[in-house]
Enzyme design. Structure first.
Site, PDB file in Angstrom:
ATOM      1  CG  ASN A   8      -1.809   1.217   1.274  1.00  0.00           C
ATOM      2  OD1 ASN A   8      -1.643   2.189   0.549  1.00  0.00           O
ATOM      3  ND2 ASN A   8      -2.798   1.173   2.159  1.00  0.00           N
ATOM      4  CG  ASP A  10      -1.977   6.071   0.186  1.00  0.00           C
ATOM      5  OD1 ASP A  10      -1.219   6.808  -0.482  1.00  0.00           O
ATOM      6  OD2 ASP A  10      -3.146   5.819  -0.149  1.00  0.00           O
ATOM      7  CB  CYS A  11       1.174   1.721   4.398  1.00  0.00           C
ATOM      8  SG  CYS A  11       1.849   0.874   5.840  1.00  0.00           S
ATOM      9  N   GLY A  12       3.602   4.016   5.390  1.00  0.00           N
ATOM     10  CA  GLY A  12       5.045   4.178   5.598  1.00  0.00           C
ATOM     11  C   GLY A  12       5.754   2.863   5.838  1.00  0.00           C
ATOM     12  NE  ARG A  15       5.789   6.183   2.053  1.00  0.00           N
ATOM     13  CZ  ARG A  15       4.765   6.576   2.806  1.00  0.00           C
ATOM     14  NH1 ARG A  15       3.520   6.294   2.442  1.00  0.00           N
ATOM     15  NH2 ARG A  15       4.973   7.254   3.921  1.00  0.00           N
TER      16      ARG A  15
END
Length: 137
Positions: A8, A10-12, A15
Site C-alpha cells: 500500500n 500510502d503506508c510508511g 514503503r
C-alpha cells in the site's frame, strides 16, 4: 530469488519494506492490493504460509473494523475472510513473499530475514537506522 510484496503506497511501513527490498538488489513484484486484491484462495495461502490466522492478519486502524463488528470473538475464519475480500483495506500490510518464506513485515525490518542479500543498514523514512540483524542502531 523472486520477491513479491503486497503493498500500500500510502503506508510508511509498506514503503520502508519496499525500499529495503530494492536496496538489497531485488526487483520485486509489487502488488498494490487495494487496487488488485488477492483472490480468496491466495489470501488463505498467504495466511497459512505466514503461520497466521485470518484474525491475525486483520488491520483495525483506518479501516471499517469497528463498524463491521469484527472484534466479536464469535466470528469465525470464514466471516473474517469474507470481510477482507469485501474490504481489502482490512488486510494488514505489507506482506512479503520470497524463496525464504512469507511474513507480515510489521515492523518493516522483518523483511530483512526474507532477502538473499539484505542491506547492512537502512535508514527508514522517519530517520530510524535499521541494521541487518534487525536491531535499531
Amino acid at each position: 530469488m523472486s520477491v513479491t510484496i503486497y503493498h500500500n503506497p500510502d503506508c510508511g511501513t509498506s514503503r520502508n519494506a519496499l525500499a529495503m527490498i530494492r536496496e538489497s538488489g531485488e526487483d520485486p513484484v509489487v502488488i498494490e492490493y487495494l487496487k488488485t486484491p488477492p483472490s480468496r484462495e491466495t489470501l488463505q495461502a498467504l495466511i497459512a504460509a505466514m503461520g497466521l490466522t485470518p484474525r491475525g492478519l486483520l488491520r483495525e486502524k483506518g479501516t471499517p473494523y469497528a463498524e463491521l463488528g469484527l472484534s466479536d470473538p464469535a466470528l469465525g475464519d470464514e466471516a473474517l475472510l469474507d470481510a477482507m475480500m469485501e474490504h481489502p483495506i482490512l488486510i494488514n500490510r505489507p506482506i512479503v513473499v520470497s524463496d525464504k518464506g512469507a511474513a507480515l513485515c510489521r515492523p518493516s525490518e522483518r523483511v530483512l530475514a526474507l532477502l538473499a542479500h539484505p542491506p547492512a543498514s537502512f535508514v527508514k523514512e522517519d530517520g530510524e537506522v535499521v541494521t541487518r540483524a534487525g536491531a535499531s542502531a
